[in-house]
Design a protein around this motif. Structure first.
Motif, mmCIF file in Angstrom:
data_model
loop_
_atom_site.group_PDB
_atom_site.id
_atom_site.type_symbol
_atom_site.label_atom_id
_atom_site.label_comp_id
_atom_site.label_asym_id
_atom_site.label_seq_id
_atom_site.Cartn_x
_atom_site.Cartn_y
_atom_site.Cartn_z
ATOM 1 N N ASN A 24 24.254 -23.390 48.831
ATOM 2 C CA ASN A 24 24.810 -24.484 48.038
ATOM 3 C C ASN A 24 24.316 -24.472 46.599
ATOM 4 O OD1 ASN A 24 26.162 -25.558 50.359
ATOM 5 N ND2 ASN A 24 24.171 -26.417 51.023
ATOM 6 N N THR A 25 23.902 -23.274 46.107
ATOM 7 C CA THR A 25 23.400 -23.155 44.733
ATOM 8 C C THR A 25 24.246 -22.147 43.968
ATOM 9 O OG1 THR A 25 21.882 -21.365 45.260
ATOM 10 C CG2 THR A 25 21.048 -23.622 45.516
ATOM 11 N N THR A 26 24.084 -22.159 42.678
ATOM 12 C CA THR A 26 24.690 -21.146 41.816
ATOM 13 C C THR A 26 23.586 -20.563 40.940
ATOM 14 O OG1 THR A 26 25.224 -22.795 40.124
ATOM 15 C CG2 THR A 26 26.944 -22.293 41.761
ATOM 16 N N THR A 42 23.629 -11.082 52.525
ATOM 17 C CA THR A 42 24.994 -10.669 52.145
ATOM 18 C C THR A 42 26.039 -11.748 52.436
ATOM 19 O OG1 THR A 42 25.303 -9.567 54.287
ATOM 20 C CG2 THR A 42 24.464 -8.225 52.463
ATOM 21 N N VAL A 43 25.685 -12.768 53.240
ATOM 22 C CA VAL A 43 26.633 -13.860 53.533
ATOM 23 C C VAL A 43 26.783 -14.808 52.356
ATOM 24 C CG1 VAL A 43 26.132 -13.712 55.996
ATOM 25 C CG2 VAL A 43 24.829 -15.316 54.587
ATOM 26 N N LEU A 44 25.910 -14.691 51.351
ATOM 27 C CA LEU A 44 26.002 -15.569 50.179
ATOM 28 C C LEU A 44 27.253 -15.256 49.382
ATOM 29 C CD1 LEU A 44 22.285 -15.449 48.931
ATOM 30 C CD2 LEU A 44 23.406 -17.372 50.065
ATOM 31 N N LYS A 45 27.881 -16.310 48.847
ATOM 32 C CA LYS A 45 29.026 -16.110 47.982
ATOM 33 C C LYS A 45 28.605 -15.343 46.736
ATOM 34 C CE LYS A 45 31.246 -20.427 49.478
ATOM 35 N NZ LYS A 45 31.726 -21.764 49.055
ATOM 36 N N GLU A 46 29.446 -14.416 46.280
ATOM 37 C CA GLU A 46 29.160 -13.610 45.086
ATOM 38 C C GLU A 46 27.850 -12.823 45.253
ATOM 39 O OE1 GLU A 46 31.161 -13.331 42.320
ATOM 40 O OE2 GLU A 46 32.624 -14.495 43.459
ATOM 41 N N GLY A 66 22.941 0.023 48.555
ATOM 42 C CA GLY A 66 24.305 0.280 48.098
ATOM 43 C C GLY A 66 25.338 -0.029 49.165
ATOM 44 N N SER A 67 24.983 0.218 50.420
ATOM 45 C CA SER A 67 25.921 -0.058 51.521
ATOM 46 C C SER A 67 26.173 -1.550 51.694
ATOM 47 C CB SER A 67 25.382 0.530 52.828
ATOM 48 O OG SER A 67 24.250 -0.198 53.282
ATOM 49 N N TYR A 68 25.278 -2.390 51.184
ATOM 50 C CA TYR A 68 25.472 -3.834 51.263
ATOM 51 C C TYR A 68 26.330 -4.349 50.114
ATOM 52 C CZ TYR A 68 21.517 -3.547 54.501
ATOM 53 O OH TYR A 68 20.683 -3.226 55.544
ATOM 54 N N GLY A 69 26.662 -3.480 49.137
ATOM 55 C CA GLY A 69 27.524 -3.866 48.027
ATOM 56 C C GLY A 69 26.813 -4.051 46.712
ATOM 57 N N LEU A 70 25.502 -3.718 46.649
ATOM 58 C CA LEU A 70 24.784 -3.843 45.382
ATOM 59 C C LEU A 70 24.994 -2.606 44.535
ATOM 60 C CD1 LEU A 70 21.355 -5.406 46.407
ATOM 61 C CD2 LEU A 70 23.309 -6.555 45.393
#
Length: 558
Positions: A24-26, A42-46, A66-70
């Motif tokens: 619930n943070t940005t 990885t479940v965090l938005k953005e 890298g496989s997690y999308g970073l």
């Protein structure tokens, strides 16, 4: 500071709780918990845009991130520890607003991360409950105060004897091993304490150990482990000399092979002669002739057979030997037998031996009675003159001695008995005297005396350099003999016996020309009583001149 920390730090029980809090943070998140827990974020938005992960610099870890999308710029692959300044630079570079960390304590760089994040006004999520009023251990206090006050406390080095290696550790040793950061020693010794589960390094040479300590400052409680006892033929002796004052050094004794073995076979050992064959050779038979009980640290399996052969060759084949191998281990082996019997046994590895000499003949100190020597018609240096001459030689137990013009070998034999760890060369040119010298060597057990047939100085050329030289007869080559001796050892100590005035004159001139120093010139006149009827009359012997001198360090060859 406590009030400020309460406002900026959020304590959670688990990674899942941290993820739930951040849902619930940005804002940008800096994760320093390592790669193993990164997948849960990885479940965090953005996720791929918000998260920067600091991980270990290995290809596998980077590939996993890298496989997690970073992307590459969101992966900070670095090896800690990190200073406050390094944390500040990374937080600023990533524009981080949140820090996720574990409560790892001082050793994990926790304080530096927290202080940097608080200085930038970041929100801190700590995985692990805040520890209330636990205080600090002594070691933690030392680390914190040293860092704050820029001090360098001494690292503690304990030189520790592990005993025989199996079940023989002292309580002090156990405590030191439990507290150790690292254990260093020879492989066999380190293996013996592997059950303590400590980091280890295989090394036994002092410089190699010092190099390791210099390259690894993270170890503060260091144990240097040695077999047996630290004060009994141990590498601890050289290590103590190598350690400087930058270390806090402690030495803990262990159970020595001597005390263990003596207890095992049920004898006392305070009256035993003690020697070691590790890395050297000794004529053990000489010690057995001089002592009723000899303890030997063996250097390998062949040493037992070598000792047996020495004893047999010197008339001690019936001496009893008890040999111990693999002491304290399940395969421990203890064997007893005569020197002849043990030649039939097989031995392997390092061990110990206790040798029990058969009842000895009377062992003389300096001044053996003339009649005890086998003489026949060969000239002999008489007891009184011999005793004075030997005292002038100032013999040490490891001296190399020449007896030139040895005659019956009376001086050689006594010198050999005075130098049990040295070597005496009995140099004689007359054929009839050579056999007498050998007989007298055997009669007195002076097995470190070697007979050299020939004329000096020619036969001296191949011999090792002497420490001490006795000249009882020169064959007219006195100056040449002295020059040869001083060429081999410019500081050799020389003692001459002279009867004729012409030889005395020649000797004085040679001493002067060859630069001898610390000279002493003594005339000895001995009279001994002889019985004539019911009277005792004094009978004079020939006056003897005893000359002593030492090489001055340089020689002018004739």
């Amino acid at each position: 500071r406590e009030e400020r920390e309460c406002r900026s730090v959020e304590y959670v029980d688990s990674v899942e709780d941290a993820v739930e809090y951040l849902q619930n943070t940005t804002g940008t998140i800096f994760i320093s918990t390592g790669s193993k827990e990164l997948k849960k974020f990885t479940v965090l938005k953005e996720f791929s845009n918000r998260v920067y992960a600091r991980v270990l610099p290995s290809a596998k870890v980077i590939e996993e991130c890298g496989s997690y999308g970073l992307s590459g710029k969101h992966i900070l692959a670095m090896q800690g520890p990190f200073s406050k300044e390094m944390n500040l630079a990374q937080f600023r570079h990533t524009h981080a607003e949140f820090l996720v960390t574990k409560s790892s304590g001082e050793a994990g760089g926790y304080t530096e991360k927290i202080e940097a994040a608080q200085e930038l006004g970041m929100k801190i999520i700590v995985i692990g409950r805040k520890k209330e009023d636990e205080g600090f251990s002594v070691q933690q206090l030392v680390e914190v105060l040293s860092k704050k006050m820029q001090l360098s406390p001494k690292r503690k080095v304990t030189l520790l004897g592990v005993g025989m290696g199996h079940g023989t550790l002292t309580q002090e040793a156990i405590l030191a091993l439990q507290q150790a950061d690292v254990i260093i020693g020879a492989k066999r010794v380190v293996d013996a304490v592997a059950s303590f589960g400590k980091e280890s390094y295989i090394a036994y040479k002092p410089q190699e150990i010092l190099d390791f300590l210099q390259k690894n400052p993270q170890y503060n409680q260091i144990v240097l482990a040695f077999s047996g006892d630290t004060g009994f033929f141990s590498g601890a002796k050289k290590m103590l000399l190598a350690l400087d004052t930058s270390f806090e050094v402690h030495v803990l004794a262990g159970i020595s092979s001597l005390s263990y073995f003596a207890a095992k076979i049920g004898i006392s050992w305070e009256d035993a002669f003690i020697t070691s064959l590790h890395g050297k050779k000794e004529n053990i038979s000489l010690y057995v002739h001089q002592h009723e009980k000899c303890f030997v640290l063996l250097g390998g399996g062949e040493d037992v057979h070598t000792i047996c052969n020495q004893l047999i060759a010197t008339g001690l084949g019936n001496a009893y030997i008890t040999v111990g191998e693999h002491l304290s281990y399940p395969e421990e082996k203890i064997v007893t037998g005569s020197a002849r019997e043990l030649l039939q046994e097989e031995f392997s590895g390092f061990g110990v031996a206790m040798i029990f000499a058969p009842k000895q003949k009377h062992l003389y100190s300096m001044g053996i009675p003339d009649e005890k020597f086998i003489r026949k018609s060969v000239p002999m240096t008489k007891r009184e003159v011999r005793t004075i001459s030997l005292s002038y030689l100032e013999l040490q137990e490891r001296d190399i001695v020449y007896d030139i013009g040895a005659g019956t070998g009376s001086v050689s034999v006594e010198a050999g008995l005075c130098c049990p760890k040295g070597k005496v060369f009995a140099i004689e040119r007359k054929e009839e005297a050579l056999d007498l010298i050998r007989q007298n060597i055997q009669a007195f057990g002076a097995w470190n005396v070697e007979v050299i047939q020939g004329e000096a100085p020619k036969v001296l050329e191949e011999l090792p350099s002497p420490d001490k030289v006795f000249i009882g007869g020169s064959g007219g080559n006195l100056k040449e003999i002295l020059a040869c001796v001083l060429e081999k050892n410019p500081h050799a100590l020389v003692v001459l016996n002279v009867i004729a005035l012409q030889t005395l004159s020649e000797a004085l001139q040679a001493f002067q020309e060859l630069g001898m120093v610390e000279e002493e010139y003594t005339q000895v006149m001995i009279s001994k009583a002889e019985k004539a009827g019911r009277y005792h009359l004094m009978k004079a012997q020939n006056p003897i001149y005893i000359l002593k001198g030492k090489g001055g360090g340089s020689v002018a060859l004739p």
